[in-house]
Design an enzyme around this catalytic site. Sequence first.
Site, PDB file in Angstrom:
ATOM      1  N   SER A 151      81.325 -18.057-111.990  1.00  0.00           N
ATOM      2  CA  SER A 151      80.130 -18.345-111.201  1.00  0.00           C
ATOM      3  C   SER A 151      80.252 -17.645-109.857  1.00  0.00           C
ATOM      4  O   SER A 151      81.350 -17.241-109.436  1.00  0.00           O
ATOM      5  CB  SER A 151      80.009 -19.860-110.987  1.00  0.00           C
ATOM      6  OG  SER A 151      79.065 -20.181-109.991  1.00  0.00           O
ATOM      7  N   TYR A 164      82.925 -28.309-108.876  1.00  0.00           N
ATOM      8  CA  TYR A 164      82.393 -27.122-109.541  1.00  0.00           C
ATOM      9  C   TYR A 164      83.030 -25.863-108.957  1.00  0.00           C
ATOM     10  O   TYR A 164      83.513 -24.994-109.683  1.00  0.00           O
ATOM     11  CB  TYR A 164      80.873 -27.066-109.392  1.00  0.00           C
ATOM     12  CG  TYR A 164      80.227 -25.911-110.144  1.00  0.00           C
ATOM     13  CD1 TYR A 164      79.928 -26.040-111.500  1.00  0.00           C
ATOM     14  CD2 TYR A 164      79.916 -24.716-109.519  1.00  0.00           C
ATOM     15  CE1 TYR A 164      79.345 -25.001-112.206  1.00  0.00           C
ATOM     16  CE2 TYR A 164      79.334 -23.662-110.211  1.00  0.00           C
ATOM     17  CZ  TYR A 164      79.047 -23.809-111.552  1.00  0.00           C
ATOM     18  OH  TYR A 164      78.476 -22.776-112.247  1.00  0.00           O
TER      19      TYR A 164
END
Length: 259
Positions: A151, A164
């Site tokens: 990401s 995350y």
Amino acid sequence: MTQEIFSMQQFDLTGKVAIITGGASGLGQYYTKALSTAGADVLVISRSQKGWDDIKAHAKVTGHRAEFLAIDITADEAADKIVAYATTVFGKIDILVNNAGMTIRHEWDEFPKEDWNKVINLNLNALYYLSQAVAKVMATQESGKIINIASMQAYRAGKFIYPYAASKHGVVGLTKAYADALAAHNIQVNAIAPGYVNTDMTKPLQEDPVRGPEILNHIPAGHWADPSELMGVVVFLASDAASYVTGVTLPVDGGYLLR
């Protein structure tokens, strides 16, 4: 060394078997469809049957096989069950796309332990255990491709999404570690770091009167990615064309990291 002439056949995945976690929804369905279009037979792993009919219809068009397994990949022994199912049904595993993931938002001083564990267990722990189990099969074959989904938050602070960000930093580190460990078995391990992608999940962020324009102005390409713009890179990394590429995390971000 014999010099071979380049051929587009190096991108052909005909006869290959791919496992895609979370492969029937979100970006995962685009990875699944891309690999199927390129010739692979696919095994879609998801917690529910949502999106399965769409994948089945696409596989029917491409003429390649699509199988499905509903399982929680964070459950005990899930990795072994997935590998057992794949090898029973297909006889081998050539490609693993570790796509399944989640995020939860909280203030730093209010982040519940259970939410931290949920994100880390899915985004990092499950990815590790499944990669390990699949790599054992690939090592006996002396070939394989593992593609992790990282990401932009693997490069950034990840405000409000602490587990995350931590998990995606971990994915990049594990990609490098496994690329090194598995290279001797002709297994390439790489990651894709998607930028800001136009999906239903990101609609609220796109429509936010402050963050929406901020993000858009930060992207040199001038637009949020269409999910289809992630399809080519997963085929490349899964193919023989990427046989000398390993340990790389490839941003597909329209230049976001340049600014």
